[in-house]
Design a protein around this motif. Structure first.
Motif, PDB file in Angstrom:
ATOM      1  N   THR A  13       0.909  -1.366  -0.125  1.00  0.00           N
ATOM      2  CA  THR A  13       0.129   0.101  -0.153  1.00  0.00           C
ATOM      3  C   THR A  13       0.869   1.246   0.215  1.00  0.00           C
ATOM      4  O   THR A  13       0.505   2.303  -0.710  1.00  0.00           O
ATOM      5  N   ILE A  14       2.014   1.332   0.741  1.00  0.00           N
ATOM      6  CA  ILE A  14       2.691   2.426   0.652  1.00  0.00           C
ATOM      7  C   ILE A  14       3.378   2.487  -0.571  1.00  0.00           C
ATOM      8  O   ILE A  14       3.404   3.969  -1.103  1.00  0.00           O
ATOM      9  N   ILE A  15       3.834   1.659  -1.271  1.00  0.00           N
ATOM     10  CA  ILE A  15       4.280   1.858  -2.810  1.00  0.00           C
ATOM     11  C   ILE A  15       3.328   2.399  -3.728  1.00  0.00           C
ATOM     12  O   ILE A  15       3.420   3.168  -4.405  1.00  0.00           O
ATOM     13  N   LEU A  16       2.072   1.893  -3.389  1.00  0.00           N
ATOM     14  CA  LEU A  16       1.115   2.203  -4.394  1.00  0.00           C
ATOM     15  C   LEU A  16       0.716   3.509  -4.241  1.00  0.00           C
ATOM     16  O   LEU A  16       0.412   4.383  -5.161  1.00  0.00           O
ATOM     17  N   LYS A  17       0.899   4.143  -2.910  1.00  0.00           N
ATOM     18  CA  LYS A  17       0.421   5.433  -2.727  1.00  0.00           C
ATOM     19  C   LYS A  17       1.487   6.361  -3.200  1.00  0.00           C
ATOM     20  O   LYS A  17       1.184   7.404  -3.618  1.00  0.00           O
ATOM     21  N   GLN A  18       2.738   6.019  -3.236  1.00  0.00           N
ATOM     22  CA  GLN A  18       3.877   6.737  -3.847  1.00  0.00           C
ATOM     23  C   GLN A  18       3.692   7.127  -5.164  1.00  0.00           C
ATOM     24  O   GLN A  18       3.608   8.136  -5.709  1.00  0.00           O
ATOM     25  N   GLU A  29      14.079   5.050  -6.213  1.00  0.00           N
ATOM     26  CA  GLU A  29      13.378   6.453  -5.971  1.00  0.00           C
ATOM     27  C   GLU A  29      12.239   6.166  -4.628  1.00  0.00           C
ATOM     28  O   GLU A  29      12.233   7.013  -3.960  1.00  0.00           O
ATOM     29  N   ILE A  30      11.419   5.135  -5.030  1.00  0.00           N
ATOM     30  CA  ILE A  30      10.400   4.827  -3.994  1.00  0.00           C
ATOM     31  C   ILE A  30      10.937   4.618  -2.408  1.00  0.00           C
ATOM     32  O   ILE A  30      10.486   5.199  -1.474  1.00  0.00           O
ATOM     33  N   THR A  31      12.181   3.708  -2.500  1.00  0.00           N
ATOM     34  CA  THR A  31      12.745   3.489  -1.034  1.00  0.00           C
ATOM     35  C   THR A  31      13.313   5.093  -0.541  1.00  0.00           C
ATOM     36  O   THR A  31      12.883   5.195   0.845  1.00  0.00           O
ATOM     37  N   GLN A  32      13.693   5.935  -1.478  1.00  0.00           N
ATOM     38  CA  GLN A  32      14.269   7.029  -0.828  1.00  0.00           C
ATOM     39  C   GLN A  32      13.251   8.098  -0.516  1.00  0.00           C
ATOM     40  O   GLN A  32      13.542   8.740   0.627  1.00  0.00           O
ATOM     41  N   ARG A  33      12.359   8.014  -1.142  1.00  0.00           N
ATOM     42  CA  ARG A  33      11.089   8.764  -1.015  1.00  0.00           C
ATOM     43  C   ARG A  33      10.406   8.506   0.236  1.00  0.00           C
ATOM     44  O   ARG A  33      10.143   9.340   1.111  1.00  0.00           O
ATOM     45  N   ILE A  42      11.354   4.185   8.116  1.00  0.00           N
ATOM     46  CA  ILE A  42      10.876   3.272   7.266  1.00  0.00           C
ATOM     47  C   ILE A  42      11.965   3.181   6.066  1.00  0.00           C
ATOM     48  O   ILE A  42      12.104   3.923   5.295  1.00  0.00           O
ATOM     49  N   GLU A  43      12.881   1.974   6.209  1.00  0.00           N
ATOM     50  CA  GLU A  43      13.694   1.830   5.226  1.00  0.00           C
ATOM     51  C   GLU A  43      13.162   0.592   4.254  1.00  0.00           C
ATOM     52  O   GLU A  43      13.432  -0.707   4.855  1.00  0.00           O
ATOM     53  N   ILE A  44      12.794   0.832   3.279  1.00  0.00           N
ATOM     54  CA  ILE A  44      12.360  -0.725   2.433  1.00  0.00           C
ATOM     55  C   ILE A  44      13.453  -1.098   1.784  1.00  0.00           C
ATOM     56  O   ILE A  44      14.293  -0.635   1.161  1.00  0.00           O
ATOM     57  N   ALA A  48      12.620  -6.966  -0.371  1.00  0.00           N
ATOM     58  CA  ALA A  48      11.277  -6.643   0.027  1.00  0.00           C
ATOM     59  C   ALA A  48      10.479  -5.854  -1.456  1.00  0.00           C
ATOM     60  O   ALA A  48       9.577  -6.213  -1.779  1.00  0.00           O
ATOM     61  N   LEU A  49      11.284  -4.868  -1.770  1.00  0.00           N
ATOM     62  CA  LEU A  49      10.787  -4.042  -2.697  1.00  0.00           C
ATOM     63  C   LEU A  49      10.664  -4.753  -3.994  1.00  0.00           C
ATOM     64  O   LEU A  49       9.578  -4.636  -4.741  1.00  0.00           O
ATOM     65  N   TYR A  50      11.611  -5.127  -4.693  1.00  0.00           N
ATOM     66  CA  TYR A  50      11.575  -5.576  -6.034  1.00  0.00           C
ATOM     67  C   TYR A  50      10.524  -6.814  -6.299  1.00  0.00           C
ATOM     68  O   TYR A  50       9.742  -6.767  -7.306  1.00  0.00           O
ATOM     69  N   PRO A  51      10.421  -7.886  -5.385  1.00  0.00           N
ATOM     70  CA  PRO A  51       9.570  -8.674  -5.435  1.00  0.00           C
ATOM     71  C   PRO A  51       8.349  -8.227  -5.533  1.00  0.00           C
ATOM     72  O   PRO A  51       7.306  -8.642  -6.212  1.00  0.00           O
TER      73      PRO A  51
END
Lengths: 111, 111
Positions: A13-18, A29-33, A42-44, A48-51
């Motif tokens: 959900t956090i990713i989708l919101k970004q 960019e998403i992780t940094q944002r 919160i450090e993604i 976790a991110l790519y999958p």
DNA sequence: TTTGAATACATAAGAAACTTATGTATATTT
DNA sequence: AAATATACATAAGTTTCTTATGTATTCAAA
């Protein structure tokens, strides 16, 4: 940083919101944002991110485009039309959920 | 009901908070109390509840007493001294976390 | 100028924390 | 009498992470 398992279930959900807020973004960019928005709390992780991004693509929620920056490749993600709907729904649900949790965690009134 | 995976990572803290607020409680009672507090939106399943309670006991965070109500047994859980500290810490952390999430989910201001 | 840190992707093994299913038994309501 | 609620428990399976590893480019500092 929060204890690792708190992020569980909220990451997608956090990713989708970004993506909803910023349009076209690439993974890093998403992780940094998110790190920025959460004051480093919160450090993604990449594991976790790519999958998660790949799953979103497989599910038709995002589309991708590759772009070369010099010799290095970037993969940009954009919400599809369906993805936009899903992002809004998930975002609303998470907002509702945290409101409920907040209520439960409310300090017991000292009568 | 929220999508199942949202509860992940928050369940233990929710349980600890209930024990903190209400003192001595038994498992089934906790599920009913949380259901009530969340307007039916959070239903703790037995498969999640009991293993969590057993782990808390194994970790010395709660102690148990069995009590017979007629022929039926109830197992009451109480926070230990350490458990009280842990409950407060976890509760604070979760509160902080949801505040951060709320900030991230905040609708983007239309400039 | 080379070493380390940052940028940027990816995947695989393993762990944690659930869900779903199943089991047992008593008590209460319809 | 049957269904529902109360009350415990465990096991198999799934999801979703973490941790570890790998590759490669770019930039800053020593």
């Amino acid at each position: 940083m929060y204890s690792k398992n708190l992020i569980k279930g909220t990451l997608q959900t956090i990713i989708l919101k970004q993506l909803e807020d910023n349009g076209r973004m690439y993974g890093y960019e998403i992780t940094q944002r998110v790190k920025e928005l959460s004051d480093g709390k919160i450090e993604i992780t990449e594991g976790a991110l790519y999958p998660t991004l790949h799953k979103l693509e497989a599910d038709g929620i995002v589309t991708t485009e590759k772009e070369f920056i010099g010799k290095r490749v970037r993969k940009y993600y954009t919400l599809t039309e369906t993805g936009g709907t899903v992002a809004t729904e998930k975002s609303t649900e998470l907002n509702d959920f945290i409101a409920t949790i907040a209520r439960i965690l409310q300090p017991k009134p000292t009568i």
